[in-house]
Design a protein around this motif. Structure first.
Motif, PDB file in Angstrom:
ATOM      1  N   LEU A 343       3.827   2.785   1.050  1.00  0.00           N
ATOM      2  CA  LEU A 343       3.057   2.404   2.015  1.00  0.00           C
ATOM      3  C   LEU A 343       2.594   0.984   2.078  1.00  0.00           C
ATOM      4  CD1 LEU A 343       0.611   5.517   1.862  1.00  0.00           C
ATOM      5  CD2 LEU A 343       2.271   4.824   3.965  1.00  0.00           C
ATOM      6  N   SER A 344       2.298   0.405   1.124  1.00  0.00           N
ATOM      7  CA  SER A 344       1.842  -0.924   0.893  1.00  0.00           C
ATOM      8  C   SER A 344       3.074  -1.774   1.506  1.00  0.00           C
ATOM      9  CB  SER A 344       1.558  -1.232  -0.354  1.00  0.00           C
ATOM     10  OG  SER A 344       0.790  -0.558  -1.021  1.00  0.00           O
ATOM     11  N   GLU A 345       4.272  -1.665   0.948  1.00  0.00           N
ATOM     12  CA  GLU A 345       5.563  -2.294   1.370  1.00  0.00           C
ATOM     13  C   GLU A 345       5.622  -2.497   3.028  1.00  0.00           C
ATOM     14  OE1 GLU A 345       8.589  -0.703  -0.709  1.00  0.00           O
ATOM     15  OE2 GLU A 345       8.196  -2.020  -2.733  1.00  0.00           O
ATOM     16  N   PHE A 347       3.288  -2.155   5.249  1.00  0.00           N
ATOM     17  CA  PHE A 347       2.293  -2.899   5.817  1.00  0.00           C
ATOM     18  C   PHE A 347       2.672  -4.501   5.635  1.00  0.00           C
ATOM     19  CE2 PHE A 347      -0.305   0.836   6.138  1.00  0.00           C
ATOM     20  CZ  PHE A 347      -0.989   0.629   7.412  1.00  0.00           C
ATOM     21  N   TRP A 359      -3.418  -7.300   6.780  1.00  0.00           N
ATOM     22  CA  TRP A 359      -2.576  -5.965   6.488  1.00  0.00           C
ATOM     23  C   TRP A 359      -2.703  -5.593   5.203  1.00  0.00           C
ATOM     24  CZ3 TRP A 359      -0.613  -4.112  10.749  1.00  0.00           C
ATOM     25  CH2 TRP A 359      -0.515  -5.180  11.961  1.00  0.00           C
ATOM     26  N   SER A 360      -2.886  -6.222   4.041  1.00  0.00           N
ATOM     27  CA  SER A 360      -3.507  -5.547   2.846  1.00  0.00           C
ATOM     28  C   SER A 360      -4.771  -4.913   2.965  1.00  0.00           C
ATOM     29  CB  SER A 360      -3.607  -7.032   1.783  1.00  0.00           C
ATOM     30  OG  SER A 360      -2.377  -7.806   1.643  1.00  0.00           O
ATOM     31  N   SER A 363      -3.641  -1.565   4.698  1.00  0.00           N
ATOM     32  CA  SER A 363      -2.889  -0.673   3.814  1.00  0.00           C
ATOM     33  C   SER A 363      -3.786  -0.074   2.679  1.00  0.00           C
ATOM     34  CB  SER A 363      -1.735  -1.485   3.164  1.00  0.00           C
ATOM     35  OG  SER A 363      -2.030  -2.634   2.222  1.00  0.00           O
ATOM     36  N   LEU A 366      -5.726   2.978   4.227  1.00  0.00           N
ATOM     37  CA  LEU A 366      -4.706   3.831   4.235  1.00  0.00           C
ATOM     38  C   LEU A 366      -4.560   4.762   2.887  1.00  0.00           C
ATOM     39  CD1 LEU A 366      -3.303   5.989   5.955  1.00  0.00           C
ATOM     40  CD2 LEU A 366      -1.402   4.533   5.778  1.00  0.00           C
ATOM     41  N   VAL A 367      -4.205   3.842   1.908  1.00  0.00           N
ATOM     42  CA  VAL A 367      -4.124   4.375   0.644  1.00  0.00           C
ATOM     43  C   VAL A 367      -5.061   4.998  -0.060  1.00  0.00           C
ATOM     44  CG1 VAL A 367      -3.119   3.635  -1.876  1.00  0.00           C
ATOM     45  CG2 VAL A 367      -2.066   2.656   0.087  1.00  0.00           C
ATOM     46  N   GLN A 381      -0.990  -1.059  -5.864  1.00  0.00           N
ATOM     47  CA  GLN A 381      -0.749  -2.243  -4.915  1.00  0.00           C
ATOM     48  C   GLN A 381      -0.445  -3.436  -5.224  1.00  0.00           C
ATOM     49  OE1 GLN A 381      -3.976  -0.670  -1.849  1.00  0.00           O
ATOM     50  NE2 GLN A 381      -2.191  -1.372  -0.588  1.00  0.00           N
TER      51      GLN A 381
END
Length: 454
Positions: A343-345, A347, A359-360, A363, A366-367, A381
Motif C-alpha cells: 500500500l505504501s509503495e 502511493f 502521498w505519505s 498512505s 489508509l494503513v 512504512q
C-alpha cells in the motif's frame, strides 16, 4: 483574547459558514444508519485484510490464518494500558476535588456553543500533551458539561474526541520521539532526528495552531438546531455516592481508613516527583496511568471510596478487552503478508520531492485503518518512505511527520481509539462518527496542504 473572545469570533463566523451544519446532517444520518458497532467493524476489517493478503500478496489461506492467530495476542500489554487509561482516568475525575474543578471550568461555557468550543480546546490541549491524557480528560469534561448545559450530547462527545487529531504532532508523538532516540531502528539511514526538526519544526507548529482554530470552529458550526439535537438527562450522568458506609468491623475500618490510602498514595506521588524532577523522565502511557491512579488513591481519601468509583469505571471496558486482540491479528496480517508495504509503495510510486509528504500522509491514513498504532505503523512504512525520500531529495523529517499526521488523521474514522471515550460517555460509535467524518474531510485538507506547501 481569551475564551469568550474566541467564542465571539465563532459567532461572527457562523453566517459565512452556515452550510457546514447542513453538510453535517447527511454525514450524521449516513453513519448512524450504516456504521456497525466497533466489534462488528473489527470483524469486517479482519475479513478485508485476510482477503486482500490472499488476493494481492498471493498468500495462502493457511499462511494468513497463521499470521492472524500468531499475532492475535501481541497487544495484550497495550490492551491493559488502555483499560487502565479508562479506569484510572475515570476514578481520578470522580474524586471530589477534580469534580469541583471540572464543575467550575464547565460553568465558564455558559451555553451550548461555548460548551462545544471549550471541550474541543481542552481536548486539543490535553491530547497535544499526551494522547491517553487527552482521551480521558476530554470525555470526562464533556460529561460534566452535559450535566450543566443543555447541548447535543452526540456532538459534545464527538468534539471531545476530535481533539485527539493533534496527538501525533504533540509531545507524545511516537514517530518523532522514536527517530529522536539514540539507536532507533532507522538510525543507520537517517541518524538521530531531533524534535526541533519534527515536533517543534515551523511547519508542524503551524499545523497544530491551524487545528486549534479550525477544529473548534467546525464543531461549533455543526451544532444542530434544537429540534434535531439529542439531549441527555443530567440525572443519568450522576456519579455514584463516593462516601463509604461506616461500620465497626476491623476490616471495615481499614476500608474507610484515610491513613492507609495516604501511606500508599503519597509515596506513589513522590516517585513521580523523582521521575520528572530528579531523573528527567518523560510522560508516557505508563506514567500517565501511574499519575492518575495515585492521585485517585490520595484524593478519594479512603480505599472504600476508590472501590466504589472503580466498580463504576470498569463497566465500560468490555469493548477494549474483546476488540484489541482482533486489531493485533489484523496488524500481523498487514505486516507479515507485505500488504502494508505494498500500500505504501503504491502511493509513493508517483510522488515527487514536493508531493512525497502528501502521498505519505494519505498512505499512512489508509494503513492506519488496519494498523492503528503509531509505532507499529512507522515500523511498516519507514522502510518504504525513507528510501523514497532519499531518492527524491525530499525532507526526511517532513516525510516522517506526514506519516505521523496520517496516522492521527484517520483516527477520526477508526473507532479503535474512540473506545475509551465511548465507554466513559455511554455512547456507540455511530452516535459520534458522523460529526467526526466532517472533521476528517476538513482537517485532511488543512494538514495535507500545510505539509506540502508550507
Amino acid at each position: 483574547m481569551g475564551f469568550f473572545g474566541y467564542v465571539a469570533i465563532v459567532h461572527i463566523t457562523i453566517s459565512e459558514y452556515a452550510m457546514l451544519k447542513f453538510l453535517s446532517r447527511p454525514a450524521v444520518k449516513l453513519v448512524e444508519r450504516y456504521l456497525p458497532d466497533p466489534y462488528v467493524f473489527v470483524l469486517l476489517l479482519t475479513l478485508v485484510a485476510a482477503a486482500a493478503a490472499i488476493a494481492v500478496e498471493r498468500q495462502t489461506p493457511l499462511a494468513v490464518m497463521r499470521m492472524w492467530g500468531d499475532g492475535f495476542w501481541n497487544l495484550l500489554t497495550f490492551s491493559m494500558q488502555m483499560l487502565l487509561v479508562l479506569v484510572t482516568g475515570f476514578m481520578l475525575a470522580n474524586t471530589p476535588p477534580v469534580k469541583r474543578l471540572l464543575q467550575r471550568l464547565a460553568a465558564k461555557a455558559g451555553n451550548a456553543a461555548g460548551a462545544i468550543v471549550l471541550v474541543t480546546l481542552v481536548s486539543l490541549a490535553a491530547s497535544w500533551i499526551n494522547w491517553g491524557f487527552g482521551l480521558v480528560v476530554g470525555a470526562l469534561f464533556a460529561k460534566e458539561l452535559a450535566r450543566q448545559i443543555r447541548v447535543d450530547y452526540r456532538l459534545l462527545i464527538a468534539s471531545a474526541y476530535s481533539g485527539f487529531v493533534v496527538w501525533h504532532g504533540g509531545l507524545a508523538g511516537s514517530i518523532p520521539l522514536t527517530i529522536a532516540t539514540e539507536g532507533h531502528f532507522t538510525v543507520d539511514r537517517i541518524g538521530v532526528v531531533g524534535t526541533s526538526e519534527t515536533i517543534f519544526a515551523w511547519f508542524n507548529l503551524a499545523i497544530v495552531a491551524a487545528l486549534f482554530v479550525v477544529v473548534p470552529l467546525v464543531n461549533r458550526l455543526m451544532l444542530p438546531d434544537d429540534e434535531e439535537s439529542v439531549y441527555v438527562d443530567p440525572a443519568l450522568l450522576k456519579e455514584p455516592d463516593q462516601e463509604g458506609m461506616t461500620r465497626h468491623r476491623p476490616a471495615d475500618r481499614l476500608e474507610n481508613s484515610r491513613g492507609l490510602a495516604w501511606l500508599v498514595g503519597i509515596p506513589g506521588l513522590l516517585f513521580l516527583v523523582d521521575h520528572f524532577l530528579l531523573r528527567g523522565g518523560g510522560l508516557n502511557l505508563n506514567i500517565v496511568n501511574f499519575l492518575f491512579l495515585f492521585l485517585a488513591i490520595v484524593l478519594h481519601r479512603t480505599p472504600r471510596n476508590l472501590l466504589i468509583s472503580l466498580q463504576e469505571a470498569v463497566k465500560g471496558g468490555a469493548g477494549i478487552v474483546i476488540q484489541f486482540p482482533f486489531y493485533a491479528g489484523i496488524m500481523a496480517i498487514m505486516v507479515q503478508s507485505g500488504l502494508a508495504q505494498s500500500l505504501s509503495e503504491g502511493f509513493v510510486a508517483f510522488a515527487s520531492a514536493q508531493t512525497l509528504p502528501f502521498w505519505s500522509f494519505l498512505s499512512a491514513g489508509l494503513v492506519n485503518l488496519f494498523v492503528p498504532s503509531g509505532g507499529g505503523q512507522w515500523a511498516v512504512q519507514a522502510p518504504v518512505m525513507l528510501p523514497a525520500a532519499e531518492a527524491l531529495g525530499a525532507d526526511i523529517s517532513r516525510v516522517a511527520m506526514a506519516v505521523a499526521w496520517g496516522d492521527a488523521w484517520t483516527n477520526l474514522l477508526q473507532p479503535f481509539w474512540a473506545l475509551p471515550v465511548l465507554a466513559i460517555a455511554g455512547l456507540k460509535a455511530k452516535d459520534i462518527m458522523g460529526f467526526c467524518l466532517v472533521q476528517l474531510l476538513v482537517t485532511g485538507v488543512i494538514i495535507s496542504l500545510l505539509l506540502t506547501y508550507l
